[in-house]
Scaffold this active site. Structure first.
Site, PDB file in Angstrom:
ATOM      1  N   VAL A   1       0.778  -1.180  -0.026  1.00 18.52           N
ATOM      2  CA  VAL A   1       0.110  -0.085   0.098  1.00 18.52           C
ATOM      3  C   VAL A   1       0.967   1.337   0.020  1.00 18.52           C
ATOM      4  O   VAL A   1       1.738   1.166   0.885  1.00 18.52           O
ATOM      5  CB  VAL A   1      -0.754   0.178   1.258  1.00 18.52           C
ATOM      6  CG1 VAL A   1      -1.696   1.004   1.213  1.00 18.52           C
ATOM      7  CG2 VAL A   1      -1.755  -1.270   1.172  1.00 18.52           C
ATOM      8  N   CYS A   2       0.746   2.040  -0.879  1.00 19.22           N
ATOM      9  CA  CYS A   2       1.555   3.307  -0.955  1.00 19.22           C
ATOM     10  C   CYS A   2       1.603   4.069   0.248  1.00 19.22           C
ATOM     11  O   CYS A   2       0.203   4.710   0.545  1.00 19.22           O
ATOM     12  CB  CYS A   2       1.137   4.223  -2.159  1.00 19.22           C
ATOM     13  SG  CYS A   2       1.962   5.826  -2.175  1.00 19.22           S
ATOM     14  N   VAL A   3       2.289   4.328   0.913  1.00 23.48           N
ATOM     15  CA  VAL A   3       2.170   4.915   2.090  1.00 23.48           C
ATOM     16  C   VAL A   3       1.893   6.577   2.243  1.00 23.48           C
ATOM     17  O   VAL A   3       0.952   7.069   2.930  1.00 23.48           O
ATOM     18  CB  VAL A   3       3.736   5.303   2.769  1.00 23.48           C
ATOM     19  CG1 VAL A   3       4.770   5.951   1.995  1.00 23.48           C
ATOM     20  CG2 VAL A   3       3.537   5.676   4.411  1.00 23.48           C
TER      21      VAL A   3
END
Lengths: 121, 119, 98
Positions: free
Chosen positions: B77-79
């Site tokens: 998941v893209c931070v």
């Protein structure tokens, strides 16, 4: 990482209406940091991302358009704009905030075919 | 063949996550590897463990988690996108991990094909 | 290159753009783009014209979901998800026209 691939970022959406243009810029910078061959393509409403004179104060959103001019500092110099998309929007090269290479649709298509990874925004 | 998948839209709103999941399942069934799925933009909402669909509907979040567990798929998941949308470690579903955009670029480099699902 | 389109050509220019710019290769219509592959639609002629340059596929489960399995245009090849995977594998690269 020693492998080098040809990455193309295809931008077909206008800025501010949706997040994609901004997010594309983020990935472009990271990809360059990985020492990959990076190209940016602007088609359709994506050409509006490069329009000079963006003023975002009134919509209380960050104006990220200066970032396109900063790309050169990261050795990202392959910016391609499709001629037909510019013409369809009444925009000329002088309206753009950064130096680009204008390609015909056929040239753009041929360039896409050469890529290893194409990410669309 | 090694596949990377990008999911750009949230669950239940857009078909992207469903299409991506069915593609991943078919790839694995076909003897391929799904090396990583990267959740970007609103796609990060696929990772919320607070998700509670009606009982007669598919559970998109758990479905991804199960696929990850059974076939060692790396769900990233893209931070930056996640923090903007309130997805944090404390509400991250099992099987997902939060990391940077470099993971997307790495998937592009390491995988034979990168397939994007979005809007 | 495999070109993946997921929007109806009657409401979005994604397929138009793909047909305008792409030079050759294969096109797969998924999600709402399957409406572009149905006979009798305003897009039929345009897609038929493109078939000279491209091999066109449609994701059958998406077509069925929309109640149009019996309207698929001649010359468009239906594939299931495993066919989708093989198309992606057999082309050197793929691009989603989002």
């Amino acid at each position: 990482m020693s492998e080098m691939k040809k990455f193309m970022f295809v931008n077909r959406k206008a800025p501010y209406g949706t997040i994609y243009a901004l997010e594309s810029l983020e990935v472009v910078l990271i990809t360059a940091a990985f020492d990959q061959d990076v190209s940016l393509a602007f088609l359709d409403d994506g050409v509006y991302q490069l329009k000079k004179g963006q003023q975002t104060k009134g919509i209380e959103t960050k104006n990220f358009s200066p970032a396109y001019r900063a790309l050169e500092g990261y050795d990202i110099e392959k910016l391609y704009v499709e001629k037909e998309s510019l013409e369809a929007r009444g925009i000329v090269e002088e309206d753009l905030l950064v130096d680009v290479t204008v390609l015909t649709r056929a040239e753009m298509g041929a360039l896409m075919d050469e890529q290893d990874v194409v990410l669309s925004f | 063949m090694k596949f990377g998948i990008v999911v750009n839209e949230g669950p239940y709103q857009h078909q992207a996550s469903d299409s991506a999941y069915l593609f991943a399942k078919a790839a694995i069934a076909g003897g391929h590897e799904v090396w990583r799925v990267f959740f970007y933009h609103d796609g990060v909402n696929n990772a919320s463990k607070l998700t509670e669909p009606p009982q007669d509907d598919r559970h998109i979040v758990n479905r991804w988690a199960k696929l990850a567990e059974e076939h060692k798929v790396d769900l990233v998941v893209c931070v930056a996108a996640a923090l903007r949308r309130g997805i944090k470690e404390e509400n991250l579903a099992q099987g997902f991990r939060i990391s940077g955009l470099g993971q997307l670029v790495e998937a592009g480099i390491k995988c034979d094909r990168l397939v994007t699902f979005g809007d | 290159m495999l070109h993946i389109v997921n929007k109806s050509p009657l409401s979005s220019n994604a397929l138009d753009s793909c047909l305008r710019v792409a030079q050759s290769g294969e096109i797969l219509l998924i999600e709402d783009a399957v409406y572009g592959a149905t006979g009798g639609s305003a897009y039929e002629e345009k897609l038929r014209e493109a078939m000279g340059r491209f091999k066109v596929y449609v994701l059958q489960p998406d077509l069925e979901a929309r109640g149009l399995a019996d309207r698929l245009m001649d010359g468009v090849s239906p594939v299931d998800y495993s066919g989708f995977v093989e198309l992606a594998a057999n082309n050197k690269s793929c691009q989603s026209w989002l």
